[in-house]
Scaffold this active site. Structure first.
Site, PDB file in Angstrom:
ATOM      1  N   LYS A  42      23.086  -3.646   0.910  1.00 10.26           N
ATOM      2  CA  LYS A  42      23.403  -4.815   1.615  1.00 10.26           C
ATOM      3  C   LYS A  42      22.460  -5.634   2.432  1.00 10.26           C
ATOM      4  CE  LYS A  42      27.713  -2.261   2.141  1.00 10.26           C
ATOM      5  NZ  LYS A  42      28.616  -1.501   3.157  1.00 10.26           N
ATOM      6  N   GLY A  43      21.401  -5.110   2.672  1.00 11.83           N
ATOM      7  CA  GLY A  43      20.617  -5.603   3.563  1.00 11.83           C
ATOM      8  C   GLY A  43      19.781  -7.198   3.263  1.00 11.83           C
ATOM      9  N   ASP A  99      15.614  -6.721   1.948  1.00  8.02           N
ATOM     10  CA  ASP A  99      15.468  -7.043   3.362  1.00  8.02           C
ATOM     11  C   ASP A  99      14.187  -6.706   3.972  1.00  8.02           C
ATOM     12  OD1 ASP A  99      16.049  -4.250   3.249  1.00  8.02           O
ATOM     13  OD2 ASP A  99      17.547  -4.661   4.689  1.00  8.02           O
ATOM     14  N   ASP A 102       9.589  -0.985   4.055  1.00 14.67           N
ATOM     15  CA  ASP A 102       9.187  -0.079   4.844  1.00 14.67           C
ATOM     16  C   ASP A 102       8.382   1.226   4.457  1.00 14.67           C
ATOM     17  OD1 ASP A 102       9.196   1.873   6.931  1.00 14.67           O
ATOM     18  OD2 ASP A 102      11.131   1.917   7.399  1.00 14.67           O
ATOM     19  N   LYS A 130       6.789  -3.910   7.179  1.00 11.56           N
ATOM     20  CA  LYS A 130       6.321  -3.310   8.308  1.00 11.56           C
ATOM     21  C   LYS A 130       4.689  -2.895   8.004  1.00 11.56           C
ATOM     22  CE  LYS A 130      10.581  -1.205   9.931  1.00 11.56           C
ATOM     23  NZ  LYS A 130      11.389  -0.130  10.000  1.00 11.56           N
ATOM     24  N   PHE A 151      11.926  -0.152  14.266  1.00  7.72           N
ATOM     25  CA  PHE A 151      13.615  -0.245  13.591  1.00  7.72           C
ATOM     26  C   PHE A 151      14.083  -1.728  14.201  1.00  7.72           C
ATOM     27  CE2 PHE A 151      17.867   0.207  13.123  1.00  7.72           C
ATOM     28  CZ  PHE A 151      17.860   0.799  11.519  1.00  7.72           C
ATOM     29  N   VAL A 152      14.245  -2.414  13.181  1.00 13.47           N
ATOM     30  CA  VAL A 152      15.041  -3.931  13.639  1.00 13.47           C
ATOM     31  C   VAL A 152      16.350  -4.319  12.937  1.00 13.47           C
ATOM     32  CG1 VAL A 152      12.524  -5.007  13.702  1.00 13.47           C
ATOM     33  CG2 VAL A 152      13.605  -4.955  11.716  1.00 13.47           C
ATOM     34  N   ASP A 158      21.134  -3.731   9.316  1.00 19.32           N
ATOM     35  CA  ASP A 158      22.017  -3.078  10.161  1.00 19.32           C
ATOM     36  C   ASP A 158      21.564  -1.801  10.919  1.00 19.32           C
ATOM     37  OD1 ASP A 158      21.847  -1.525   7.895  1.00 19.32           O
ATOM     38  OD2 ASP A 158      23.657  -0.403   8.467  1.00 19.32           O
ATOM     39  N   ARG A 164      24.311  -6.999  11.203  1.00 19.58           N
ATOM     40  CA  ARG A 164      23.906  -7.794  10.086  1.00 19.58           C
ATOM     41  C   ARG A 164      24.155  -9.367  10.171  1.00 19.58           C
ATOM     42  NH1 ARG A 164      22.812  -3.843   5.844  1.00 19.58           N
ATOM     43  NH2 ARG A 164      24.377  -2.204   5.739  1.00 19.58           N
TER      44      ARG A 164
HETATM   45  P1  XMP Z   1      11.913   1.787   2.256  1.00 18.85           P
HETATM   46  O1  XMP Z   1      11.332   2.769   3.179  1.00 18.85           O
HETATM   47  O2  XMP Z   1      12.470   2.268   0.958  1.00 18.85           O
HETATM   48  O3  XMP Z   1      12.967   0.952   3.029  1.00 18.85           O
HETATM   49  O4  XMP Z   1      10.707   0.718   2.024  1.00 18.85           O
HETATM   50  C1  XMP Z   1      13.757  -0.126   2.548  1.00 18.85           C
HETATM   51  C2  XMP Z   1      15.119   0.096   3.037  1.00 18.85           C
HETATM   52  O5  XMP Z   1      15.291   0.799   4.313  1.00 18.85           O
HETATM   53  C3  XMP Z   1      16.072   0.083   5.068  1.00 18.85           C
HETATM   54  N1  XMP Z   1      15.259  -0.190   6.152  1.00 18.85           N
HETATM   55  C4  XMP Z   1      15.825  -0.645   7.507  1.00 18.85           C
HETATM   56  N2  XMP Z   1      16.739  -0.991   7.874  1.00 18.85           N
HETATM   57  N3  XMP Z   1      15.962  -1.814  10.022  1.00 18.85           N
HETATM   58  C5  XMP Z   1      17.080  -1.507   9.254  1.00 18.85           C
HETATM   59  O6  XMP Z   1      18.212  -2.144   9.467  1.00 18.85           O
HETATM   60  C6  XMP Z   1      14.791  -1.305   9.856  1.00 18.85           C
HETATM   61  O7  XMP Z   1      13.825  -1.406  10.631  1.00 18.85           O
HETATM   62  C7  XMP Z   1      14.490  -0.595   8.360  1.00 18.85           C
HETATM   63  N4  XMP Z   1      13.327  -0.333   7.589  1.00 18.85           N
HETATM   64  C8  XMP Z   1      13.940   0.125   6.621  1.00 18.85           C
HETATM   65  C9  XMP Z   1      16.373  -1.185   4.504  1.00 18.85           C
HETATM   66  O8  XMP Z   1      17.723  -1.064   4.060  1.00 18.85           O
HETATM   67  C10 XMP Z   1      15.373  -1.482   3.407  1.00 18.85           C
HETATM   68  O9  XMP Z   1      16.287  -2.012   2.311  1.00 18.85           O
END
Ligand code: XMP
Length: 184
Positions: A42-43, A99, A102, A130, A151-152, A158, A164
């Site tokens: 949903k991000g 969104d 990471d 990131k 973490f944001v 969320d 959100r």
């Molecule tokens: P990856 O690690 O697969 O992560 O690149 C992607 C998904 O992980 C979630 N994500 C976060 N969600 N704050 C959040 O609310 C964060 O800082 C964060 N870092 C990763 C997110 O759903 C993203 O699509």
């Protein structure tokens, strides 16, 4: 909700200006014709809604439900596809929106799946990336903002399902995260 935020990292006006530039770049780069956009739920919902309304092109929107976090602040390490049916992408140029980049596992897994489903080309856009080493070798073609490894929440992101709808990206107070992790 505002009381749970330690600090605002990127405010609404700055996000809006950046989305103007990203939309312009996407319009310039993509071949004429209908743009096929895949939004990761949903991000990426809030980011995608604001970005796509800035693009003056016919757009087909598809959504994908994938899970990699399972609630907390740490990636689980696996990416699950939750939809019963995958969008039809054979022969199409696809713009995949998420969104945040990471560990990179999510984008890596979805890009691989899109290629396996026959997409002609896959381009990627993220609101945030990131600044860290990725567990999976992937980068995004369009990045809104590079941020530190913290973490944001907000603007679609969320924590335990909350925050959100904050109109900015911010960092939660440690006490809020601590209380959530203890209750998880
Ligand atoms: P990856 O690690 O697969 O992560 O690149 C992607 C998904 O992980 C979630 N994500 C976060 N969600 N704050 C959040 O609310 C964060 O800082 C964060 N870092 C990763 C997110 O759903 C993203 O699509």
């Amino acid at each position: 909700m505002r009381n749970d935020i330690e600090r605002v990292l990127i405010d609404e006006a700055v996000i809006e200006k950046r989305l103007d530039a990203m939309a312009g770049a996407i319009e310039r780069d993509f071949p004429q014709g209908t743009l096929v956009v895949i939004i990761l739920l949903k991000g990426a919902l809030v980011f995608a809604a604001d970005l796509l309304r800035r693009i003056a092109r016919p757009i087909e929107i598809e959504c994908l439900n994938v899970a990699s976090y399972h609630g907390g602040t740490q990636s689980s390490g696996t990416v699950d596809f939750l939809d019963r049916q995958f969008p039809e992408v054979r022969g199409r140029h696809v713009l995949l929106l998420d969104d945040i980049l990471d560990t990179g596992r999510t984008l890596h897994a979805v890009i691989a799946r899109l290629h396996a489903e026959g997409a002609a080309a896959v381009h990627t856009g993220v609101l945030l990336a990131k600044d860290k080493a990725r567990a999976a070798a992937v980068s995004a073609d369009y990045v809104g903002f590079e941020i530190g490894d913290e973490f944001v929440v907000g603007y679609g992101l969320d924590y335990l399902g909350k925050y959100r709808n904050l109109p900015y990206v911010g960092v939660l107070k440690a006490a809020v995260v601590g209380a959530g992790e203890a209750g998880a």
